[in-house]
Design a protein around this motif. Structure first.
Motif, PDB file in Angstrom:
ATOM      1  N   ASP A  41       0.543 -29.579  20.493  1.00 22.60           N
ATOM      2  CA  ASP A  41       0.884 -28.444  19.635  1.00 22.60           C
ATOM      3  C   ASP A  41      -0.201 -28.269  18.573  1.00 22.60           C
ATOM      4  N   GLN A 116      10.514 -31.179  16.131  1.00 17.43           N
ATOM      5  CA  GLN A 116      10.578 -29.954  16.924  1.00 17.43           C
ATOM      6  C   GLN A 116       9.745 -30.102  18.186  1.00 17.43           C
ATOM      7  N   SER A 118       7.439 -27.967  20.820  1.00 15.64           N
ATOM      8  CA  SER A 118       6.760 -26.700  21.077  1.00 15.64           C
ATOM      9  C   SER A 118       6.715 -26.417  22.576  1.00 15.64           C
ATOM     10  N   HIS A 119       6.412 -25.174  22.903  1.00 12.43           N
ATOM     11  CA  HIS A 119       6.279 -24.790  24.316  1.00 12.43           C
ATOM     12  C   HIS A 119       5.120 -25.538  24.970  1.00 12.43           C
ATOM     13  N   HIS A 120       4.065 -25.785  24.208  1.00 12.15           N
ATOM     14  CA  HIS A 120       2.910 -26.509  24.741  1.00 12.15           C
ATOM     15  C   HIS A 120       3.287 -27.958  25.069  1.00 12.15           C
ATOM     16  N   GLU A 121       4.083 -28.571  24.212  1.00 12.77           N
ATOM     17  CA  GLU A 121       4.530 -29.939  24.468  1.00 12.77           C
ATOM     18  C   GLU A 121       5.433 -29.998  25.705  1.00 12.77           C
ATOM     19  N   THR A 122       6.319 -29.036  25.817  1.00 10.92           N
ATOM     20  CA  THR A 122       7.203 -28.975  26.989  1.00 10.92           C
ATOM     21  C   THR A 122       6.381 -28.808  28.263  1.00 10.92           C
ATOM     22  N   HIS A 123       5.413 -27.911  28.219  1.00 11.77           N
ATOM     23  CA  HIS A 123       4.558 -27.682  29.386  1.00 11.77           C
ATOM     24  C   HIS A 123       3.803 -28.950  29.777  1.00 11.77           C
ATOM     25  N   LYS A 143      14.083 -37.785  28.346  1.00 14.85           N
ATOM     26  CA  LYS A 143      14.006 -36.769  27.298  1.00 14.85           C
ATOM     27  C   LYS A 143      15.201 -36.888  26.358  1.00 14.85           C
ATOM     28  N   GLU A 155      20.637 -30.999  23.598  1.00 15.41           N
ATOM     29  CA  GLU A 155      20.427 -29.591  23.948  1.00 15.41           C
ATOM     30  C   GLU A 155      21.575 -29.080  24.777  1.00 15.41           C
TER      31      GLU A 155
END
Length: 155
Positions: A41, A116, A118-123, A143, A155
């Protein structure tokens, strides 16, 4: 003739001891992946770095100075690396399935360290999970464990 063929096969097939991945190679590969997760991120904070340091110290039973040197080497190595496959392939050869799942959990801990995701971390996590051949159920369980360890709601 059979002995000649056997000798030929023996020269083509290395002994199993040569197939083992040295411990320092595994340490570096793991550290590089943790560094990459820290950089995923736009904010690379102290929490993420500390999570990576803690993971290396626990996983490999390293002292503070050893972890510091490993992190410096991993930082330099990751900057020159063209891809992640060279590191994940080493972990695939050197870690058993349980160790790889634990590594994924460490990576998730780094991703969640700042509170938090981020989308980059998830990817990046999805990519690493695939490169490490982690079954989807184990991936999700790792996870959730990391999320719970970070004190975040499920989640």
């Amino acid at each position: 003739m059979l002995r000649t063929l056997k000798q030929l096969f023996n020269t083509l097939t290395p002994p199993t001891a040569e197939l083992a991945v040295p411990e320092h190679t595994l340490q570096l590969a793991a550290a590089v992946l943790l560094i990459e997760m820290m950089r995923a991120d736009s904010h690379c904070g102290h929490e993420e770095r500390q999570a990576a340091v803690d993971a290396l110290a626990v996983k490999f039973a390293l002292g503070d100075d050893e972890v510091a040197r490993l992190m410096e080497l991993a930082d330099a190595t990751s900057r020159d690396a063209p891809d992640l496959y060279s590191f994940t392939s080493k972990l695939n050869r050197g870690f058993n399935p349980e160790q790889k799942v634990r590594m994924v959990e460490y990576l998730w801990q780094v991703a969640y360290a700042d509170g938090q995701l981020s989308h980059h971390e998830t990817h990046l996590m999805l990519k690493l999970g695939d490169l490490l051949y982690i079954p989807r159920g184990d991936f999700v369980a790792a996870k959730q464990r990391a999320r719970a360890a970070a004190g975040l709601a499920a989640e």
